[in-house]
Design an enzyme around this catalytic site. Structure first.
Site, PDB file in Angstrom:
ATOM      1  N   GLU A 297      -2.199  13.074  -8.986  1.00  0.00           N
ATOM      2  CA  GLU A 297      -2.623  11.943  -9.805  1.00  0.00           C
ATOM      3  C   GLU A 297      -3.352  12.406 -11.061  1.00  0.00           C
ATOM      4  OE1 GLU A 297      -3.556   8.809  -6.177  1.00  0.00           O
ATOM      5  OE2 GLU A 297      -5.140  10.165  -6.863  1.00  0.00           O
TER       6      GLU A 297
ATOM      7  N   GLN B  36     -15.497  16.079   3.200  1.00  0.00           N
ATOM      8  CA  GLN B  36     -16.360  15.121   2.517  1.00  0.00           C
ATOM      9  C   GLN B  36     -17.591  14.741   3.337  1.00  0.00           C
ATOM     10  OE1 GLN B  36     -17.752  12.496  -0.348  1.00  0.00           O
ATOM     11  NE2 GLN B  36     -16.053  13.898  -0.598  1.00  0.00           N
TER      12      GLN B  36
ATOM     13  N   THR C 121     -10.954   9.655   6.897  1.00  0.00           N
ATOM     14  CA  THR C 121      -9.924  10.439   7.578  1.00  0.00           C
ATOM     15  C   THR C 121      -8.834  10.822   6.582  1.00  0.00           C
ATOM     16  OG1 THR C 121      -8.776   8.423   8.268  1.00  0.00           O
ATOM     17  CG2 THR C 121     -10.399   9.360   9.794  1.00  0.00           C
TER      18      THR C 121
ATOM     19  N   GLY D 100      -8.826   5.492   3.053  1.00  0.00           N
ATOM     20  CA  GLY D 100      -7.592   4.838   2.628  1.00  0.00           C
ATOM     21  C   GLY D 100      -7.506   4.868   1.117  1.00  0.00           C
ATOM     22  N   ASP D 101      -6.717   5.797   0.552  1.00  0.00           N
ATOM     23  CA  ASP D 101      -6.765   5.993  -0.890  1.00  0.00           C
ATOM     24  C   ASP D 101      -5.401   6.219  -1.520  1.00  0.00           C
ATOM     25  OD1 ASP D 101      -6.237   8.461   0.136  1.00  0.00           O
ATOM     26  OD2 ASP D 101      -7.969   9.475  -0.723  1.00  0.00           O
TER      27      ASP D 101
ATOM     28  N   VAL E 200     -11.453   3.684  -3.415  1.00  0.00           N
ATOM     29  CA  VAL E 200     -10.347   4.625  -3.597  1.00  0.00           C
ATOM     30  C   VAL E 200     -10.657   5.648  -4.681  1.00  0.00           C
ATOM     31  CG1 VAL E 200      -8.630   2.970  -2.787  1.00  0.00           C
ATOM     32  CG2 VAL E 200      -9.138   3.094  -5.225  1.00  0.00           C
TER      33      VAL E 200
END
Length: 348
Positions: free
Chosen positions: A64, A148, A209, A234-235, A301
């Site tokens: 990205e 993280q 996760t 969730g990203d 995100v």
């Protein structure tokens, strides 16, 4: 140190220099400083160019670009997310970033951002938790104990007042690693054998996760009233952690809705499901937590303005220090119209 005549030399902060800078500033102070810069930039949110990150997805992961500008300074981050990397001895996430002067287009900083992203993600989580978590929250469940987890835990202590962390990961080795790294930090650490055990007595539930899958880390019946959920794993499309039932019971706060609806846990909900932009809460333009029984959910995100803030912070910190290399990145001919001449003279 660079002088104004050194515009062709770009300050470059290597991984080694970033580590030196963090130890020089101090990790808690670094996290607090980053949160301050993020809060300051969120307060002027409407001044920024905003776009969902430009993503190249594959079966293995995503690469990205995350750009933004406030009209005076331009910044971007290159970042990947490849969950399989851990099994190959590689980082799941790596990154680097750049700041440039809008007036000239010249870069003014190039830096590693693998460490810096971990720091800014944790600083953002803690900044939001301070605003949304129940008053007097002291205990966080940290579900997912990968790269993280320590940063999240220490940021919650430094910024949001957390004193106890309850750890769980499907990989017991990851939990042991995290517990070891958090020893002697001032946190009280409890290792747990299930997600249900981890959330026992916790007012803040952090999920982080790595699997690129529609997972359900928190099921609907696990989450009671009054908690704050910090959902950061969730990203990307096809990657979630929170059961839809929790999302519909809670009040959802996001960074930038057009991006979060694609990549966050709310990709499971209709596009018209109401969300609140977190910058509005931090700027006093929208309500955050309104009751003791309210479930607040930060569906995070990561957004380019947070990286911009982190880059600004590093730029300001490395000034008048030795924590960078002058990088010969830009061509600098004597006559700016004679780039070919510069090349020809270099031959002999």
């Amino acid at each position: 140190m660079l002088t104004p005549s050194d515009k062709a030399l770009v300050p470059f902060v290597s991984v080694d220099h970033m580590m030196q800078l963090i130890h020089h500033v101090g990790l808690p102070a670094m996290l607090r400083g980053l949160s301050t810069y993020i809060a300051d930039d969120f307060a002027r949110w409407e001044q920024f160019d905003k776009t969902p990150r430009v993503a190249s997805h594959s079966a293995e992961g995503v690469i990205e670009l995350m750009p933004t500008s406030d009209g005076e300074t331009y910044g971007f981050k290159y970042v990947n997310g490849h969950p399989k990397n851990t099994s190959e001895g590689l980082q799941t996430v790596t990154a680097f970033g750049l700041l440039a002067d809008v007036d000239t287009g010249y870069p003014v900083l190039l830096t590693e951002m693998t460490l810096l992203t971990a720091l800014r993600t944790a600083a953002t989580s803690a900044l939001v938790a301070k605003a949304l978590a129940p008053r007097g929250a002291t205990t966080m469940a940290m579900i997912g104990n990968g790269a993280q987890s320590e940063f999240q835990s220490l940021a919650m202590m430094a910024i949001a007042g957390v004193t106890h962390v309850r750890l769980y990961d499907i990989d017991a080795g990851a939990t042991a690693k995290c517990a070891h790294n958090l020893a002697d930090t001032g946190l009280t650490v409890t290792t747990c054998t299930s997600p249900e055990d981890a959330i026992e007595g916790a007012q803040i539930l952090t999920t982080c996760t790595a699997d690129k899958a529609h997972a359900t880390i928190l099921t609907d019946n696990m989450v009671g009233a009054g908690v704050h959920i910090n959902a950061i794993g969730g990203d990307c499309p096809g990657k979630t952690e929170i059961a839809p039932g929790i999302l519909t019971r809670g009040d959802i706060f996001v960074e930038y809705p057009p991006q979060t609806r694609i990549e966050g846990d709310i990709q499971q909900l209709p596009d018209d499901h109401p969300v609140t932009e977190i910058w509005q809460v931090l700027a006093g333009q929208a309500q955050g937590r309104t009751s003791d029984r309210q479930i607040t959910i930060f569906d995070s995100v990561g957004f380019a303005i947070e990286d911009f803030s982190a880059l600004r912070f590093v730029r300001d910190q490395v000034r008048n220090t030795a924590f960078f290399h002058p990088l010969d990145l830009l061509a600098d001919p004597d006559d700016p119209r004679d780039l070919f001449g510069m090349l020809s003279r270099a031959k002999g």
